[in-house]
Design a protein around this motif. Structure first.
Motif, PDB file in Angstrom:
ATOM      1  N   ILE A   1     -42.054   2.781  18.922  1.00 17.71           N
ATOM      2  CA  ILE A   1     -41.868   1.786  17.868  1.00 17.71           C
ATOM      3  C   ILE A   1     -43.230   1.210  17.505  1.00 17.71           C
ATOM      4  N   PRO A   2     -43.701   1.426  16.273  1.00 19.74           N
ATOM      5  CA  PRO A   2     -45.012   0.882  15.871  1.00 19.74           C
ATOM      6  C   PRO A   2     -45.091  -0.620  16.107  1.00 19.74           C
ATOM      7  N   ALA A   3     -46.262  -1.079  16.491  1.00 20.48           N
ATOM      8  CA  ALA A   3     -46.446  -2.497  16.807  1.00 20.48           C
ATOM      9  C   ALA A   3     -46.386  -3.378  15.575  1.00 20.48           C
ATOM     10  N   ARG A   4     -46.619  -2.804  14.407  1.00 29.24           N
ATOM     11  CA  ARG A   4     -46.574  -3.588  13.161  1.00 29.24           C
ATOM     12  C   ARG A   4     -46.166  -2.666  12.020  1.00 29.24           C
ATOM     13  N   GLY A   5     -45.783  -3.298  10.910  1.00 30.09           N
ATOM     14  CA  GLY A   5     -45.369  -2.539   9.742  1.00 30.09           C
ATOM     15  C   GLY A   5     -43.885  -2.229   9.771  1.00 30.09           C
ATOM     16  N   PRO A   6     -43.349  -1.775   8.629  1.00 33.72           N
ATOM     17  CA  PRO A   6     -41.914  -1.508   8.544  1.00 33.72           C
ATOM     18  C   PRO A   6     -41.473  -0.336   9.404  1.00 33.72           C
ATOM     19  N   VAL A   7     -40.309  -0.487  10.015  1.00 36.18           N
ATOM     20  CA  VAL A   7     -39.718   0.564  10.843  1.00 36.18           C
ATOM     21  C   VAL A   7     -38.212   0.556  10.628  1.00 36.18           C
TER      22      VAL A   7
ATOM     23  N   LEU B   1     -34.848   1.708  12.359  1.00 35.93           N
ATOM     24  CA  LEU B   1     -34.200   2.206  13.569  1.00 35.93           C
ATOM     25  C   LEU B   1     -32.831   2.757  13.176  1.00 35.93           C
ATOM     26  N   ALA B   2     -32.582   4.020  13.482  1.00 35.32           N
ATOM     27  CA  ALA B   2     -31.299   4.657  13.169  1.00 35.32           C
ATOM     28  C   ALA B   2     -30.607   4.992  14.479  1.00 35.32           C
ATOM     29  N   SER B   3     -29.504   4.314  14.751  1.00 34.72           N
ATOM     30  CA  SER B   3     -28.876   4.404  16.072  1.00 34.72           C
ATOM     31  C   SER B   3     -27.446   4.915  16.017  1.00 34.72           C
ATOM     32  N   ASN B   4     -27.034   5.546  17.112  1.00 37.02           N
ATOM     33  CA  ASN B   4     -25.599   5.799  17.290  1.00 37.02           C
ATOM     34  C   ASN B   4     -24.919   4.458  17.542  1.00 37.02           C
TER      35      ASN B   4
ATOM     36  N   PRO C   1     -39.423  -5.181  21.418  1.00 39.36           N
ATOM     37  CA  PRO C   1     -40.342  -6.316  21.496  1.00 39.36           C
ATOM     38  C   PRO C   1     -40.616  -6.995  20.156  1.00 39.36           C
ATOM     39  N   ARG C   2     -40.227  -6.362  19.050  1.00 37.45           N
ATOM     40  CA  ARG C   2     -40.403  -6.967  17.727  1.00 37.45           C
ATOM     41  C   ARG C   2     -39.081  -7.561  17.241  1.00 37.45           C
ATOM     42  N   ARG C   3     -39.168  -8.455  16.254  1.00 32.76           N
ATOM     43  CA  ARG C   3     -37.953  -8.998  15.654  1.00 32.76           C
ATOM     44  C   ARG C   3     -37.230  -7.890  14.908  1.00 32.76           C
ATOM     45  N   VAL C   4     -35.946  -7.771  15.152  1.00 34.49           N
ATOM     46  CA  VAL C   4     -35.127  -6.723  14.555  1.00 34.49           C
ATOM     47  C   VAL C   4     -34.103  -7.351  13.619  1.00 34.49           C
ATOM     48  N   ARG C   5     -33.966  -6.809  12.420  1.00 29.96           N
ATOM     49  CA  ARG C   5     -32.945  -7.250  11.486  1.00 29.96           C
ATOM     50  C   ARG C   5     -31.869  -6.180  11.399  1.00 29.96           C
TER      51      ARG C   5
ATOM     52  N   LEU D   1     -37.411  -3.916   4.886  1.00 32.10           N
ATOM     53  CA  LEU D   1     -38.469  -2.943   5.134  1.00 32.10           C
ATOM     54  C   LEU D   1     -39.707  -3.236   4.290  1.00 32.10           C
ATOM     55  N   LYS D   2     -39.510  -3.625   3.040  1.00 31.12           N
ATOM     56  CA  LYS D   2     -40.651  -3.935   2.177  1.00 31.12           C
ATOM     57  C   LYS D   2     -41.397  -5.171   2.660  1.00 31.12           C
ATOM     58  N   ASP D   3     -40.708  -6.013   3.420  1.00 28.24           N
ATOM     59  CA  ASP D   3     -41.355  -7.188   4.016  1.00 28.24           C
ATOM     60  C   ASP D   3     -42.093  -6.835   5.305  1.00 28.24           C
ATOM     61  N   GLY D   4     -42.071  -5.543   5.680  1.00 33.62           N
ATOM     62  CA  GLY D   4     -42.798  -5.094   6.856  1.00 33.62           C
ATOM     63  C   GLY D   4     -42.090  -5.324   8.164  1.00 33.62           C
ATOM     64  N   GLU D   5     -40.763  -5.491   8.126  1.00 35.12           N
ATOM     65  CA  GLU D   5     -40.002  -5.790   9.338  1.00 35.12           C
ATOM     66  C   GLU D   5     -39.287  -4.549   9.889  1.00 35.12           C
ATOM     67  N   VAL D   6     -38.600  -4.758  10.996  1.00 36.46           N
ATOM     68  CA  VAL D   6     -37.806  -3.703  11.626  1.00 36.46           C
ATOM     69  C   VAL D   6     -36.354  -3.866  11.214  1.00 36.46           C
ATOM     70  N   PHE D   7     -35.761  -2.794  10.721  1.00 37.15           N
ATOM     71  CA  PHE D   7     -34.363  -2.842  10.279  1.00 37.15           C
ATOM     72  C   PHE D   7     -33.569  -1.774  11.005  1.00 37.15           C
ATOM     73  N   THR D   8     -32.400  -2.160  11.505  1.00 37.25           N
ATOM     74  CA  THR D   8     -31.533  -1.232  12.231  1.00 37.25           C
ATOM     75  C   THR D   8     -30.323  -0.860  11.386  1.00 37.25           C
ATOM     76  N   ILE D   9     -29.992   0.434  11.396  1.00 36.20           N
ATOM     77  CA  ILE D   9     -28.817   0.908  10.681  1.00 36.20           C
ATOM     78  C   ILE D   9     -28.043   1.867  11.587  1.00 36.20           C
ATOM     79  N   TYR D  10     -26.726   1.849  11.449  1.00 37.76           N
ATOM     80  CA  TYR D  10     -25.856   2.775  12.169  1.00 37.76           C
ATOM     81  C   TYR D  10     -25.340   3.793  11.151  1.00 37.76           C
ATOM     82  N   PRO D  11     -25.939   4.973  11.078  1.00 38.07           N
ATOM     83  CA  PRO D  11     -25.565   5.932  10.037  1.00 38.07           C
ATOM     84  C   PRO D  11     -24.096   6.368  10.074  1.00 38.07           C
ATOM     85  N   GLU D  12     -23.443   6.285  11.244  1.00 36.47           N
ATOM     86  CA  GLU D  12     -22.028   6.673  11.308  1.00 36.47           C
ATOM     87  C   GLU D  12     -21.140   5.707  10.532  1.00 36.47           C
ATOM     88  N   GLY D  13     -21.621   4.502  10.304  1.00 33.13           N
ATOM     89  CA  GLY D  13     -20.868   3.523   9.528  1.00 33.13           C
ATOM     90  C   GLY D  13     -20.116   2.518  10.358  1.00 33.13           C
TER      91      GLY D  13
END
Length: 222
Positions: free
Chosen positions: A28-34, A36-39, A54-58, A107-119
């Motif tokens: 996970i990059p220490a800075r910049g947008p990321v 996260l795609a999780s099961n 370790p970073r704030r996750v949205r 993501l454009k704000d440079g934060e970490v965003f989590t998504i569950y692709p299965e829905g």
């Protein structure tokens, strides 16, 4: 400040009680947008990931979690807000578009965003086919995508239960995937599908889950 305090205390308690196996945090990059795609195996996945990273996750959460009344309702709203949740309505096509727009803004704000692709959560532990919203976010933002594999969280809070149980869990973060180039020759729909399938293959490799070979229909009913 509340987020940092909650994460520090919650992470320490979680590691002490559940003794999770966490691998690949350095992916996970220490800075910049990321992205996260999780099961997705359990309601508690959206607690486990923010406390492990370790970073704030949205992440997106049902608006109903923010609308409860009384002490319980206020506590739930405060907890989800502190964990980085963003309220979103679910049910219509417009709601899905709104959810993706929220993700892009994060993501454009440079934060970490989590998504569950299965829905939605897997009902049987298998990995279901990914919906192309994750492909849309990856291509539209040019953000690195880190695949995430959770194991054992379904035993902490199985579908239909209220109280969490104590059970070992694992969290694996894979190497970042770069989709910023190489898809210009495809139309937008096939490009999103190709990216989504590649992300799901990476998640499956990390998690070792059986491929369900179909969409999780509960995602449309939820």
């Amino acid at each position: 400040m509340f987020y940092d305090t909650l994460r520090t205390v919650g992470s320490a308690l979680g590691r002490m009680v559940y003794r999770p196996t966490i691998q690949g945090l350095d992916n996970i990059p220490a800075r910049g947008p990321v992205l996260l795609a999780s099961n997705h195996l359990s309601f508690c996945d959206s607690v486990v990931i923010p406390l492990a990273v370790p970073r704030r996750v949205r992440f997106l959460a049902k608006a109903e979690y923010f609308e409860g009344t009384g002490v319980k309702g206020r506590l739930m709203k405060a907890t989800f807000t502190a964990l980085g949740a963003v309220p979103v309505r679910r049910g219509s096509g417009r709601d899905a578009v709104d959810a993706l727009e929220i993700g892009l803004r994060v993501l454009k704000d440079g934060e970490v965003f989590t998504i569950y692709p299965e829905g939605t959560r897997s009902p049987d532990g298998r990995l279901y086919r990914g919906r192309t919203g994750v492909g849309h976010l990856a291509l539209a933002s040019g953000t690195p995508v880190v695949p995430v594999a959770l194991t054992g969280t379904e035993r902490i809070q199985p579908i239909g239960t209220r109280m969490p149980r104590i059970s070992p869990i694992g969290i694996r973060f894979g190497a970042p995937l770069d989709f910023s180039t190489g898809y210009g020759h495809l139309k937008i729909g096939p490009a999103r599908r190709a990216v989504t399938d590649e992300i799901m293959a990476a998640i499956r490799t990390l998690s070792g889950q059986q491929d369900a070979g179909a969409y999780n229909d509960r995602a449309r009913a939820a």
